[in-house]
Design a protein around this motif. Structure first.
Motif, PDB file in Angstrom:
ATOM      1  N   ILE A 160       0.883  -1.220  -0.083  1.00  0.00           N
ATOM      2  CA  ILE A 160       0.079   0.014  -0.144  1.00  0.00           C
ATOM      3  C   ILE A 160       0.977   1.200   0.127  1.00  0.00           C
ATOM      4  CG2 ILE A 160      -1.837   1.256   1.367  1.00  0.00           C
ATOM      5  CD1 ILE A 160      -2.706  -1.417   2.282  1.00  0.00           C
ATOM      6  N   LEU A 161       1.878   1.270   0.910  1.00  0.00           N
ATOM      7  CA  LEU A 161       2.876   2.340   0.848  1.00  0.00           C
ATOM      8  C   LEU A 161       3.552   2.540  -0.555  1.00  0.00           C
ATOM      9  CD1 LEU A 161       4.463   1.924   4.390  1.00  0.00           C
ATOM     10  CD2 LEU A 161       2.564   3.410   3.694  1.00  0.00           C
ATOM     11  N   VAL A 162       3.925   1.554  -1.424  1.00  0.00           N
ATOM     12  CA  VAL A 162       4.530   1.706  -2.649  1.00  0.00           C
ATOM     13  C   VAL A 162       3.486   2.424  -3.665  1.00  0.00           C
ATOM     14  CG1 VAL A 162       5.234   0.265  -4.706  1.00  0.00           C
ATOM     15  CG2 VAL A 162       5.830  -0.392  -2.308  1.00  0.00           C
ATOM     16  N   ILE A 163       2.366   2.127  -3.528  1.00  0.00           N
ATOM     17  CA  ILE A 163       1.365   2.750  -4.414  1.00  0.00           C
ATOM     18  C   ILE A 163       1.354   4.370  -4.110  1.00  0.00           C
ATOM     19  CG2 ILE A 163      -1.215   2.989  -4.924  1.00  0.00           C
ATOM     20  CD1 ILE A 163      -1.356  -0.033  -4.095  1.00  0.00           C
ATOM     21  N   ASN A 208       3.338  -4.833  -9.683  1.00  0.00           N
ATOM     22  CA  ASN A 208       2.918  -3.741  -9.214  1.00  0.00           C
ATOM     23  C   ASN A 208       1.994  -3.909  -8.031  1.00  0.00           C
ATOM     24  OD1 ASN A 208      -0.033  -3.480 -10.419  1.00  0.00           O
ATOM     25  ND2 ASN A 208       0.913  -3.894 -12.251  1.00  0.00           N
ATOM     26  N   ALA A 209       1.993  -2.964  -7.181  1.00  0.00           N
ATOM     27  CA  ALA A 209       1.306  -3.117  -5.934  1.00  0.00           C
ATOM     28  C   ALA A 209      -0.217  -3.118  -6.192  1.00  0.00           C
ATOM     29  CB  ALA A 209       1.696  -1.857  -4.982  1.00  0.00           C
ATOM     30  N   ILE A 210      -0.630  -2.168  -7.231  1.00  0.00           N
ATOM     31  CA  ILE A 210      -2.141  -2.205  -7.472  1.00  0.00           C
ATOM     32  C   ILE A 210      -2.752  -3.554  -7.850  1.00  0.00           C
ATOM     33  CG2 ILE A 210      -3.937  -1.077  -8.946  1.00  0.00           C
ATOM     34  CD1 ILE A 210      -2.177   1.291  -8.790  1.00  0.00           C
ATOM     35  N   GLY A 211      -1.970  -4.319  -8.750  1.00  0.00           N
ATOM     36  CA  GLY A 211      -2.270  -5.578  -9.178  1.00  0.00           C
ATOM     37  C   GLY A 211      -2.233  -6.480  -8.150  1.00  0.00           C
ATOM     38  N   LEU A 212      -1.379  -6.246  -6.920  1.00  0.00           N
ATOM     39  CA  LEU A 212      -1.324  -7.359  -5.924  1.00  0.00           C
ATOM     40  C   LEU A 212      -2.618  -7.092  -4.980  1.00  0.00           C
ATOM     41  CD1 LEU A 212       0.168  -9.168  -3.723  1.00  0.00           C
ATOM     42  CD2 LEU A 212       1.147  -7.226  -2.896  1.00  0.00           C
ATOM     43  N   LEU A 213      -2.960  -5.761  -4.721  1.00  0.00           N
ATOM     44  CA  LEU A 213      -4.391  -5.598  -3.875  1.00  0.00           C
ATOM     45  C   LEU A 213      -5.494  -6.087  -4.685  1.00  0.00           C
ATOM     46  CD1 LEU A 213      -3.372  -1.895  -2.673  1.00  0.00           C
ATOM     47  CD2 LEU A 213      -3.022  -3.945  -1.356  1.00  0.00           C
ATOM     48  N   PHE A 214      -5.411  -5.686  -6.079  1.00  0.00           N
ATOM     49  CA  PHE A 214      -6.672  -6.374  -6.898  1.00  0.00           C
ATOM     50  C   PHE A 214      -6.753  -7.735  -6.767  1.00  0.00           C
ATOM     51  CE2 PHE A 214      -8.291  -7.496 -10.974  1.00  0.00           C
ATOM     52  CZ  PHE A 214      -9.714  -6.794 -10.954  1.00  0.00           C
ATOM     53  N   PHE A 215      -5.936  -8.461  -6.881  1.00  0.00           N
ATOM     54  CA  PHE A 215      -6.024  -9.757  -6.978  1.00  0.00           C
ATOM     55  C   PHE A 215      -6.135 -10.589  -5.614  1.00  0.00           C
ATOM     56  CE2 PHE A 215      -4.357  -9.395 -11.583  1.00  0.00           C
ATOM     57  CZ  PHE A 215      -5.159 -10.255 -12.178  1.00  0.00           C
ATOM     58  N   THR A 216      -5.734  -9.860  -4.725  1.00  0.00           N
ATOM     59  CA  THR A 216      -5.806 -10.299  -3.182  1.00  0.00           C
ATOM     60  C   THR A 216      -7.484 -10.364  -3.024  1.00  0.00           C
ATOM     61  OG1 THR A 216      -3.671  -9.702  -2.702  1.00  0.00           O
ATOM     62  CG2 THR A 216      -5.423  -9.932  -1.030  1.00  0.00           C
ATOM     63  N   GLN A 217      -7.897  -9.244  -3.296  1.00  0.00           N
ATOM     64  CA  GLN A 217      -9.629  -9.187  -3.068  1.00  0.00           C
ATOM     65  C   GLN A 217     -10.302 -10.215  -3.886  1.00  0.00           C
ATOM     66  OE1 GLN A 217     -10.616  -7.547  -0.305  1.00  0.00           O
ATOM     67  NE2 GLN A 217      -8.370  -6.740  -0.080  1.00  0.00           N
ATOM     68  N   ILE A 218      -9.967 -10.349  -5.346  1.00  0.00           N
ATOM     69  CA  ILE A 218     -10.515 -11.177  -6.053  1.00  0.00           C
ATOM     70  C   ILE A 218     -10.339 -12.573  -5.432  1.00  0.00           C
ATOM     71  CG2 ILE A 218     -10.478 -12.219  -8.464  1.00  0.00           C
ATOM     72  CD1 ILE A 218     -11.840  -9.462  -8.506  1.00  0.00           C
ATOM     73  N   TRP A 219      -9.235 -12.955  -5.196  1.00  0.00           N
ATOM     74  CA  TRP A 219      -8.901 -14.453  -4.690  1.00  0.00           C
ATOM     75  C   TRP A 219      -9.804 -14.810  -3.439  1.00  0.00           C
ATOM     76  CZ3 TRP A 219      -8.031 -18.340  -7.634  1.00  0.00           C
ATOM     77  CH2 TRP A 219      -7.219 -18.179  -8.723  1.00  0.00           C
ATOM     78  N   LYS A 220      -9.989 -13.846  -2.575  1.00  0.00           N
ATOM     79  CA  LYS A 220     -10.899 -13.834  -1.298  1.00  0.00           C
ATOM     80  C   LYS A 220     -12.227 -14.301  -1.585  1.00  0.00           C
ATOM     81  CE  LYS A 220      -8.371 -10.904   1.861  1.00  0.00           C
ATOM     82  NZ  LYS A 220      -8.348  -9.774   2.622  1.00  0.00           N
ATOM     83  N   GLN A 221     -12.863 -13.726  -2.997  1.00  0.00           N
ATOM     84  CA  GLN A 221     -14.144 -14.410  -3.275  1.00  0.00           C
ATOM     85  C   GLN A 221     -14.177 -15.692  -3.887  1.00  0.00           C
ATOM     86  OE1 GLN A 221     -16.148 -11.591  -2.658  1.00  0.00           O
ATOM     87  NE2 GLN A 221     -14.437 -10.417  -2.230  1.00  0.00           N
TER      88      GLN A 221
END
Length: 400
Positions: free
Chosen positions: A238-241, A275-288
């Motif tokens: 998140i800080l990298v973003i 990239n950090a945005i992709g990490l956050l995006f797919f973390t939320q997607i995989w949680k579903q």
């Protein structure tokens, strides 16, 4: 007012408001497209969206004639200066010491100088009556694609190809046509559009594939596994973003130079592979994705890598959505290619177009507008093809 009528009125009002907002955002692209057919004076007329059909051609011809007049005046000035210098040198020598050849040269130089100093008789300009048809159909059918031709073909490889055709052609008529095209394109020396376009396409595709593969796998690990330092690493992402890319450009360039990727496409692709945005995006997607579906693969004896691969179709919409977003960002990237790439044959399309602005005000700005029109075609095509997938993936995204 009935409920159905109220609902219909509300929907129509919403549609009108959204249409107006859409036109505000779409207007710059429409203006850019039609500016690809305008001369420089027309482009600077901000209140004129569409090029004029007959007037457009006349203004372009006047500009060409004015440019030729400037060239002729410059050549005449240089010729006068040369003749005056010759006369001055010969006039210093006494007449009895001049040879017959020098006397003849002095007389010819004086005669030529007198002719150049004699003003040409004024001629009444021919009056041309223009029957201007300002209908939209007339304008669209009279669009001149010469600036697209200049952008696509005004480069050294194409001019060299034309020269070979001229040398090998025996028909005088075809030679004259080829020579006319060569002389027209030789006025403008731009980059090799096909090479630069392919550079951007290859970089954007490889950057997109790398970012999707690594971001999806990293998001899978963060969503489905527990390990020491997980929260700290997620906070770091998140800080990298929050850190602007401009602040990291110097250490990033030093790192790219250290590993030997300077002036190469790898130096553009590698830094954005994760990239950090992709990490956050797919973390939320995989949680579903329910863990029970993954446990079925594990019970069948599949390894964790095979389980991850078999689960990818479950998030196909998210994969395509993020691939499109990353493709757009990498396609329009300007700062990193400007720092890393030095060779003209390795440049990307946005970088090459931006350098045309420094060529001078005499260059046709329509060439830049034509190039900018080409830059939006790949992203616009991909967005049109993947719109439904993007819409469904974003609707499934919930932040927990």
């Amino acid at each position: 007012m009935s409920w159905k009528r109220h609902k219909r009125l509300k929907s129509w009002s919403s549609a009108m408001v959204l249409t107006g907002i859409s036109l505000v955002f779409i207007y710059p692209f429409i203006w850019m497209f039609f500016s690809s057919f305008k001369t420089n004076p027309e482009i600077y007329q901000s209140n004129q969206l569409l090029p004029q059909s007959q007037e457009f051609k006349q203004q372009r011809q006047v500009l060409i004639q004015n440019d030729q007049k400037v060239v002729n005046r410059a050549n005449s000035f240089r010729e006068k200066r040369k003749l005056k210098a010759t006369i001055k040198v010969l006039a210093k020598t006494p007449a009895e010491e001049l040879s017959s050849g020098q006397k003849l040269e002095l007389k010819q130089a004086q005669t030529t100088l007198d002719k150049l100093n004699t003003p040409a008789p004024l001629q009444e300009p021919e009056k041309t009556v223009l029957k201007e048809d300002s209908s939209l159909w007339s304008i669209l059918t009279n669009l001149d694609f010469q600036y697209f031709k200049i952008l696509l073909k005004s480069n050294k490889p194409h001019l060299a190809k034309l020269q070979k055709q001229i040398d090998a052609e025996a028909d005088s008529g075809k030679v004259a046509a080829l020579q006319k095209e060569y002389d027209f394109l030789a006025q403008y020396q731009y980059f090799d559009f096909s090479q630069v376009f392919m550079n951007s396409l290859i970089i954007a595709l490889l950057h997109c594939l790398g970012a999707v593969a690594l971001s999806a796998s990293a998001g899978y690990v963060f969503a489905k596994f527990e390990f020491p330092g997980k929260k700290a690493l997620f906070t770091l992402a998140i800080l990298v973003i929050l850190i602007p890319k401009q602040a990291l450009i110097l250490p990033l360039f030093e790192w790219i130079n250290l590993i030997g990727l300077s002036n190469s496409h790898g130096g553009i692709i590698l830094p954005g592979a994760l990239n950090a945005i992709g990490l956050l995006f797919f973390t939320q997607i995989w949680k579903q994705v329910p863990n029970d579906l993954l446990d079925i693969c594990r019970l069948e004896g599949a390894s964790e890598i095979r389980t991850f691969i078999h689960a990818l179709p479950l998030i196909s919409s998210a994969l395509l959505s993020f691939a499109l977003l990353d493709f757009i960002m990498s396609w329009n990237e300007h700062l990193l290619p400007l720092i890393v790439l030095q060779s003209p044959d390795k440049q990307t399309l946005p970088l090459a177009l931006s350098q045309l602005m420094g060529a001078g005000l005499g260059e046709p700005l329509a060439v830049i507008m034509a190039g900018a029109t080409f830059t939006i075609l790949p992203t616009l095509t991909l967005f049109a093809l993947l719109y439904r997938r993007i819409k469904s993936s974003l609707s499934e995204l919930h932040i927990h």
